[in-house]
Design an enzyme around this catalytic site. Structure first.
Site, PDB file in Angstrom:
ATOM      1  N   ARG A  85       0.906  -1.188   0.100  1.00  0.00           N
ATOM      2  CA  ARG A  85      -0.089  -0.006   0.066  1.00  0.00           C
ATOM      3  C   ARG A  85       0.923   1.487   0.050  1.00  0.00           C
ATOM      4  NH1 ARG A  85      -3.012   1.793  -2.715  1.00  0.00           N
ATOM      5  NH2 ARG A  85      -4.219  -0.207  -2.504  1.00  0.00           N
ATOM      6  N   LYS A 145       2.142  24.823  -3.721  1.00  0.00           N
ATOM      7  CA  LYS A 145       0.842  24.278  -3.264  1.00  0.00           C
ATOM      8  C   LYS A 145       1.029  22.761  -3.461  1.00  0.00           C
ATOM      9  CE  LYS A 145      -1.631  28.305  -4.255  1.00  0.00           C
ATOM     10  NZ  LYS A 145      -2.946  28.888  -5.061  1.00  0.00           N
ATOM     11  N   LYS A 183       4.698  38.914  -2.019  1.00  0.00           N
ATOM     12  CA  LYS A 183       3.428  38.855  -2.140  1.00  0.00           C
ATOM     13  C   LYS A 183       2.561  39.830  -1.514  1.00  0.00           C
ATOM     14  CE  LYS A 183       1.810  34.926  -3.323  1.00  0.00           C
ATOM     15  NZ  LYS A 183       1.053  33.246  -3.378  1.00  0.00           N
ATOM     16  N   GLU A 222       4.607  39.723  -6.637  1.00  0.00           N
ATOM     17  CA  GLU A 222       3.033  39.445  -7.323  1.00  0.00           C
ATOM     18  C   GLU A 222       2.270  40.855  -7.433  1.00  0.00           C
ATOM     19  OE1 GLU A 222      -0.148  36.411  -5.291  1.00  0.00           O
ATOM     20  OE2 GLU A 222      -0.102  38.343  -4.244  1.00  0.00           O
ATOM     21  N   ASP A 240      -1.242  38.185 -11.141  1.00  0.00           N
ATOM     22  CA  ASP A 240      -1.980  37.354 -10.444  1.00  0.00           C
ATOM     23  C   ASP A 240      -3.558  37.635 -10.797  1.00  0.00           C
ATOM     24  OD1 ASP A 240      -2.986  35.494  -8.168  1.00  0.00           O
ATOM     25  OD2 ASP A 240      -3.371  37.405  -7.182  1.00  0.00           O
TER      26      ASP A 240
END
Length: 283
Positions: A102, A137, A169, A199, A220
């Site tokens: 597994r 991410k 950002k 950004e 963005d």
């Protein structure tokens, strides 16, 4: 060249085995004699781009280092498979194969799913100069492996983490006071070898980032019309990365605007599962 991140894989595999096996595989220990041998075949049950085969095999080596397993490998990372194609066969101690099954399938399935969606998206950009890249991410603990799978799928990598690239950002800008102040702070702190990206959400912020001396901007959530205007004004002057709400259907239109890069978190966080089978041969 296979640049599979083995050290990162070993850490992930050991943690996964501890989580899954714990104090012992009570089902296998209670039903299968210790000297039982078996041969298992790994087969693709859905179309996929294969990634992580070294990790699959490594699971069994770490689980039972003293066991002698015989491998017959038919495919390699980067191969595109149809349902029903055999990937490998392995012979050895049945307990080892059952207990590691597994964890091995989970790892190979996850990485192949990332490679498969990346390959599909990359095909949309085949005739363009725009490069497809990933983001941060990623699944916690699996970043190096998932970014490897993106490369196997034909994409490229953004920064590996917070340590190897500056990406200023919205919250950084708010905390610093302005784009100019944030870029100036990054310039004074980061080594000269590190690029600085900002950004931006509109053309005014893009102009500010350009004048502040940023190397790149992350455009963005801009629509295609605004992306096209950004390229018309700043193409060739600063690296332009389009990001936000990307989908496979949208890629061709975004690339047509002329941006240098398209980044997509979906490559890693939304890759659909591939289907794999690992079955013992019957006598």
């Amino acid at each position: 060249m296979n640049d599979f991140p083995l050290m990162a894989a070993d850490r992930v595999i050991m943690a996964a085995l501890e989580e899954d096996v714990g104090t012992g595989d009570i089902t296998t220990l209670s039903t299968v004699a210790s000297d039982t041998c078996a041969t298992a075949r790994l087969v693709a049950k859905s179309p996929l781009r294969l990634a992580g085969l070294d990790g699959f095999m490594r699971v069994f080596a770490l689980l039972a280092p003293g066991d002698e397993l015989t491998w017959e490998v038919f495919k390699r990372d980067g191969d595109d498979l149809e349902a029903g194609e055999k990937i490998l066969a392995v012979s050895g101690n049945a307990r080892t194969l059952l207990t590691g099954e597994r964890v091995a399938l989970n790892l190979l399935g996850k990485l192949s799913s990332v490679a498969t969606i990346t390959a599909a998206w990359s095909r949309q950009l085949k005739s363009t100069d725009t490069k497809l890249i990933d983001t941060r991410k990623t699944t916690p603990g699996l970043r190096a492996l998932e970014k490897y799978a993106v490369r196997i799928g034909g994409g490229a990598n953004h920064r590996a983490g917070l340590f190897d690239g500056v990406l200023i950002k919205e919250n950084h800008i708010r905390a610093a006071g302005s784009i100019a102040k944030a870029v100036a702070g990054a310039r004074s702190y980061a080594p000269h070898t590190v690029n600085i990206e900002v950004e931006v959400t509109d053309l005014g912020e893009l102009e500010e980032a350009y004048r502040a001396g940023a190397n790149a901007v992350l455009l963005d959530n801009m629509d295609d019309a605004m992306l096209e205007r950004a390229v018309q004004r700043y193409g060739g002057k600063i690296t332009l990365e389009a990001s936000g709400n990307m989908s496979e259907e949208r890629l061709a239109g975004v690339a047509a605007t002329g941006v240098d890069l398209i980044s997509a978190g979906a490559l890693t966080h939304s890759a659909p599962c591939v289907d794999l089978s690992f079955l013992f041969e019957q006598d």
